[in-house]
Write an enzyme that holds these catalytic residues in place. Sequence first.
Site, PDB file in Angstrom:
ATOM      1  N   LYS A   1     -85.758  40.621 -21.745  1.00 24.86           N
ATOM      2  CA  LYS A   1     -86.731  40.845 -22.810  1.00 24.86           C
ATOM      3  C   LYS A   1     -86.205  41.921 -23.750  1.00 24.86           C
ATOM      4  O   LYS A   1     -85.897  43.039 -23.316  1.00 24.86           O
ATOM      5  CB  LYS A   1     -88.065  41.291 -22.204  1.00 24.86           C
ATOM      6  CG  LYS A   1     -89.156  41.642 -23.220  1.00 24.86           C
ATOM      7  CD  LYS A   1     -89.810  40.402 -23.815  1.00 24.86           C
ATOM      8  CE  LYS A   1     -90.815  40.760 -24.893  1.00 24.86           C
ATOM      9  NZ  LYS A   1     -92.086  41.221 -24.364  1.00 24.86           N
TER      10      LYS A   1
ATOM     11  N   HIS B   1     -89.421  40.450 -28.427  1.00 24.95           N
ATOM     12  CA  HIS B   1     -90.565  41.020 -29.133  1.00 24.95           C
ATOM     13  C   HIS B   1     -90.099  41.182 -30.575  1.00 24.95           C
ATOM     14  O   HIS B   1     -89.354  42.105 -30.894  1.00 24.95           O
ATOM     15  CB  HIS B   1     -90.991  42.362 -28.520  1.00 24.95           C
ATOM     16  CG  HIS B   1     -92.200  42.940 -29.207  1.00 24.95           C
ATOM     17  ND1 HIS B   1     -93.432  42.990 -28.620  1.00 24.95           N
ATOM     18  CD2 HIS B   1     -92.358  43.427 -30.463  1.00 24.95           C
ATOM     19  CE1 HIS B   1     -94.313  43.500 -29.480  1.00 24.95           C
ATOM     20  NE2 HIS B   1     -93.673  43.782 -30.604  1.00 24.95           N
TER      21      HIS B   1
ATOM     22  N   ASP C   1     -99.585  36.362 -23.309  1.00 24.10           N
ATOM     23  CA  ASP C   1     -99.449  37.801 -23.559  1.00 24.10           C
ATOM     24  C   ASP C   1    -100.670  38.562 -23.049  1.00 24.10           C
ATOM     25  O   ASP C   1    -101.028  39.611 -23.599  1.00 24.10           O
ATOM     26  CB  ASP C   1     -99.201  38.101 -25.045  1.00 24.10           C
ATOM     27  CG  ASP C   1     -98.635  39.502 -25.263  1.00 24.10           C
ATOM     28  OD1 ASP C   1     -98.125  40.100 -24.297  1.00 24.10           O
ATOM     29  OD2 ASP C   1     -98.718  40.011 -26.393  1.00 24.10           O
TER      30      ASP C   1
ATOM     31  N   HIS D   1     -95.568  34.078 -20.731  1.00 15.60           N
ATOM     32  CA  HIS D   1     -95.529  35.482 -21.188  1.00 15.60           C
ATOM     33  C   HIS D   1     -96.788  36.179 -20.681  1.00 15.60           C
ATOM     34  O   HIS D   1     -97.863  35.985 -21.228  1.00 15.60           O
ATOM     35  CB  HIS D   1     -95.469  35.557 -22.716  1.00 15.60           C
ATOM     36  CG  HIS D   1     -95.312  36.950 -23.243  1.00 15.60           C
ATOM     37  ND1 HIS D   1     -94.307  37.308 -24.120  1.00 15.60           N
ATOM     38  CD2 HIS D   1     -96.013  38.089 -23.012  1.00 15.60           C
ATOM     39  CE1 HIS D   1     -94.406  38.591 -24.403  1.00 15.60           C
ATOM     40  NE2 HIS D   1     -95.456  39.100 -23.747  1.00 15.60           N
TER      41      HIS D   1
ATOM     42  N   HIS E   1     -94.900  35.550 -28.554  1.00 13.98           N
ATOM     43  CA  HIS E   1     -96.157  35.749 -29.299  1.00 13.98           C
ATOM     44  C   HIS E   1     -95.953  35.682 -30.807  1.00 13.98           C
ATOM     45  O   HIS E   1     -96.114  36.666 -31.514  1.00 13.98           O
ATOM     46  CB  HIS E   1     -96.868  37.043 -28.895  1.00 13.98           C
ATOM     47  CG  HIS E   1     -95.962  38.224 -28.627  1.00 13.98           C
ATOM     48  ND1 HIS E   1     -95.087  38.714 -29.559  1.00 13.98           N
ATOM     49  CD2 HIS E   1     -95.811  38.995 -27.535  1.00 13.98           C
ATOM     50  CE1 HIS E   1     -94.442  39.735 -29.033  1.00 13.98           C
ATOM     51  NE2 HIS E   1     -94.851  39.920 -27.812  1.00 13.98           N
TER      52      HIS E   1
ATOM     53  N   HIS F   1     -98.365  40.029 -18.800  1.00 13.56           N
ATOM     54  CA  HIS F   1     -98.199  41.381 -18.248  1.00 13.56           C
ATOM     55  C   HIS F   1     -99.166  41.528 -17.082  1.00 13.56           C
ATOM     56  O   HIS F   1    -100.373  41.334 -17.265  1.00 13.56           O
ATOM     57  CB  HIS F   1     -98.535  42.438 -19.300  1.00 13.56           C
ATOM     58  CG  HIS F   1     -97.678  42.326 -20.520  1.00 13.56           C
ATOM     59  ND1 HIS F   1     -96.538  43.085 -20.701  1.00 13.56           N
ATOM     60  CD2 HIS F   1     -97.768  41.531 -21.613  1.00 13.56           C
ATOM     61  CE1 HIS F   1     -95.981  42.749 -21.856  1.00 13.56           C
ATOM     62  NE2 HIS F   1     -96.704  41.809 -22.428  1.00 13.56           N
TER      63      HIS F   1
HETATM   64 ZN   LIG Z   1     -96.242  40.981 -24.264  1.00 17.82          ZN
END
Ligand SMILES: [Zn+2]
Length: 351
Positions: A98, A135, A246, A12, A173, A14
């Site tokens: 996602k 999420h 994350d 995970h 997360h 970004h």
């Molecule tokens: Zn994230």
Amino acid sequence: MTITLTQPDDWHVHVRDGEMLARVIPYTAAQFGRALIMPNLDPPVSTVQQALEYRKTILSALPEGSSFDPKMSLYLTDDTTETEVKAAAQCEHILGFKLYPADTTTNSSSGVTRVSSMMNVFESMARHGVVLQVHGEVADPHVDIFDRESVFIDQILFPLHQELPDLGLVLEHVTTRQGVDFVKATNHFVAGTITPHHLMYNRNEMFRGGIRPHNYCLPVLKRETHRQSLVAAATSGDPSFFLGTDSAPQTRSSKQSACGCAGIFSAHAAIEFYAEIFAGLECINKLENFASHFGADFYQLEKNPGKITLNNKTKHIPESIGKDQGAEASDDDIIPLMAGQTLSWSLLLDS
Ligand SMILES: [Zn+2]
């Protein structure tokens, strides 16, 4: 002391786009064999074609000679079709969709407004073995921000799993005891990723001596009892829990603001953060499974052929990461996790 691990994966992360992508991707590529790249760009990466273009952009930003393999997650929207699910299932570079409930985090305004109206898409994902990365927070502003994960699990995730028990789900997360309990209570189609910052800090860390915008992330840090549940899960040897940083870079000016953005950047020392936590609990021998094996097994991928070596030589974290190394501090800098502090583990890459 030195330990050698199968090269880990970050399930995970970004990496953004443009100049920011070029600045951050070398950190992830230096540590991990693969990473699951999150699709919350503006506009979102919601089709196979867009994901493959984004992947190409990532590959072209890698340092020479890097064998890093970006895996992609597509942004699920109200308009995602079963045809797109089928196309994703046939593409080796794409590992799932996602689910951002609309308006829960950075660039989530295109997210799903009603999970219950997406059942045909979820059924198609289950049929084709495509994983839903979640999420796990409700967006309802009337729900206390510290309860949004547990309410999401009760109202949405648990019913979804009961209805489609063979839909692959990753509660991304995980931040609460309820999240840990959900992953533990469900079958092997369900897993959870755990970040370094949720293992290291409880919510006091956002207010230590004043407001700490660089420790603000979503889902937000929780109480100490929740942190302890996460630590127990990560170090338990349960294959349902694996590494996902994350890591989410933001500029200094977007964090240090009257309405600062969410996101903690940890890619600069990701594996060292986890090593520090596991070693501190005297279970560094559990790190390899968590970081390098369980995620690959969940996604039914081979483990990475390479190895990495960590030794307990100190690593100093810079105060900031600028566009150009050595440049003056600026508003565009990224303030990394544990800026200005020292870790007791360092990564040495085997060549
Ligand atoms: Zn994230």
